[in-house]
Design an enzyme around this catalytic site. Sequence first.
Site, short mmCIF file in Angstrom:
data_model
loop_
_atom_site.label_atom_id
_atom_site.label_comp_id
_atom_site.label_asym_id
_atom_site.label_seq_id
_atom_site.Cartn_x
_atom_site.Cartn_y
_atom_site.Cartn_z
N LYS A 79 15.18 39.40 17.68
CA LYS A 79 16.00 40.51 19.16
C LYS A 79 15.36 41.77 18.87
O LYS A 79 14.94 42.50 17.70
CB LYS A 79 17.42 40.40 18.37
CG LYS A 79 18.29 41.13 19.70
CD LYS A 79 20.30 41.17 19.79
CE LYS A 79 21.34 41.70 20.02
NZ LYS A 79 22.43 40.92 19.98
N SER A 154 25.08 38.60 23.56
CA SER A 154 23.97 39.78 23.56
C SER A 154 22.52 39.24 23.72
O SER A 154 21.24 40.21 24.29
CB SER A 154 23.84 41.78 23.39
OG SER A 154 24.10 41.79 22.10
N SER A 178 27.79 38.43 20.10
CA SER A 178 26.51 37.74 20.26
C SER A 178 25.46 37.31 19.96
O SER A 178 24.74 37.04 20.66
CB SER A 178 25.62 39.41 20.27
OG SER A 178 27.07 40.27 21.32
N1 GLN Z 1 30.16 40.97 23.93
C1 GLN Z 1 30.66 41.82 23.20
C2 GLN Z 1 30.50 43.31 23.65
O1 GLN Z 1 29.84 43.10 24.78
C3 GLN Z 1 29.88 41.94 22.04
C4 GLN Z 1 28.61 42.17 21.85
C5 GLN Z 1 28.02 41.73 20.86
O2 GLN Z 1 28.22 40.97 19.82
N2 GLN Z 1 27.13 42.53 20.29
O3 GLN Z 1 30.63 44.46 22.67
#
Ligand code: GLN
Length: 487
Positions: A79, A154, A178
């Site tokens: 990532k 994400s 994410s």
């Molecule tokens: N969807 C969540 C957010 O927007 C989690 C994102 C993540 O786990 N990095 O913060």
Amino acid sequence: MSELHKRTLTELAAGLRARKFSSVEVVRAFLGRIESRQGTLNAFVSVTSGQALAEAAGADRALASGGGGALTGVPIAHKDLFCTRGVRTSCGSRMLDNFVSPYDATVVARLKAAGAISLGKTNMDEFAMGSSNENSYYGPVRNPWNVQLVPGGSSGGSAAAVAARLVPGATGTDTGGSIRQPAALCGITGIKPTYGRVSRFGMVAFASSLDQGGVLTVSAADAALMLREMAGFDPNDSTSVEAPVPDYVAALDAPLAGLKVGLLKEFFDKGLEAGNERRIREALQVFEKLGAQLREVSLPNLPLSVPTYYVVAPAEASSNLARFDGVRYGYRCKEPRDLLDLYQRSRGEGFGAEVKRRIMTGTYVLSAGYYDAYYLRAQKVRQLITDDFRRAFAEVDVLMGPMTPTAAFAIGAKTDDPIAMYLNDIYTIGANLAGVPAMSVPCGFVAGLPVGLQIVGPHFGEARLLNVAHRYQLETDWHTRVPQGYA
Ligand code: GLN
């Protein structure tokens, strides 16, 4: 050797060691797939073909002389928020579009030391803020099961890449879901370890008390193999925990007879679509057949996770992102008039809309006069949620429930409504607030789209989670399904 992409990470590692094929062949095969699918899926921000092929040649030499580690010659991807020395680390942001890290994140260094070869950096929501991968400066990632749909976020680039077999495994991070949410929406396996299990050194920080690195793979066995190499204490991360890393691979086969499974009562709510619920209930029957005992468990404060998270995470993000000021590194605006103009325009032009929304929310909840009402209160609720999990794990070994309320949704469907987007995280965030490990396992399809089962464990229960998921995957073949056109 055109079928190499069909092999799992575990099979590739074993085949390389047995010298059934070479690392150069394997790396070439996956690079070829990336090249031909990148235009459609947009799963990568950078592809490091030259470096990967050179490393593959080195891996083949090591294997030929009987050397190498657990992953020697196996391709992976990172990532794009894990710092990689000499390779751009953009974090999906214009702010870091030009940033080349002078050092490797600990996760990157450990996987490299185990012999894994990075093919590149995967696309992601900007600064890991999002649930759909539509917030990237580099454009949305597409779901290989249906390219009109989001892959989740994400870590959507990592999830799409593994689902499309562009790479057999990839790293991700999970601050509020994410790893697990995109794994579910793309039909692959993902694990978020216990907070502190995997070093955060060299991971661009979003919300430091929640961020945790983990893996996205085809199977739980593959996840065990990768995680075993990544996990463990790191003197460079004071929140990493000094506890030995169990041999996750050796623990995979333990029988499940007598396993106490708690069904997360609050997750089987009206937001859960009927088709998704059916797939989850069918998966639970498989566990019963394997000898598990199921009972409903209530975590009464869990429904407060989303509002709690959307105070705590932006607060930490607003503080972490203060370092991007156009002075030391990252984006700098053209011809600033003075210092203030430099700060304002660099940040104004460098960050996207969602990141700005989080910074504003975070700054607001931390400001004098509001701190007690929002931030402090959220911390108290966080403690209540953590206590709920502790009480539950006094009674059961693992908790199970849905991963997402629905299958993947259309690109653009929720971009105008941040609250609707945040509600996607309803089943994921509790584990982050409590710091417990959780994983997503493919458990079937609804209208041709994958559905994930969530399994949550007590702190440092990764070995048990992977074992539970692996036994399920010996009984089912959902995790082996490949989207049409990617077989
Ligand atoms: N969807 C969540 C957010 O927007 C989690 C994102 C993540 O786990 N990095 O913060």
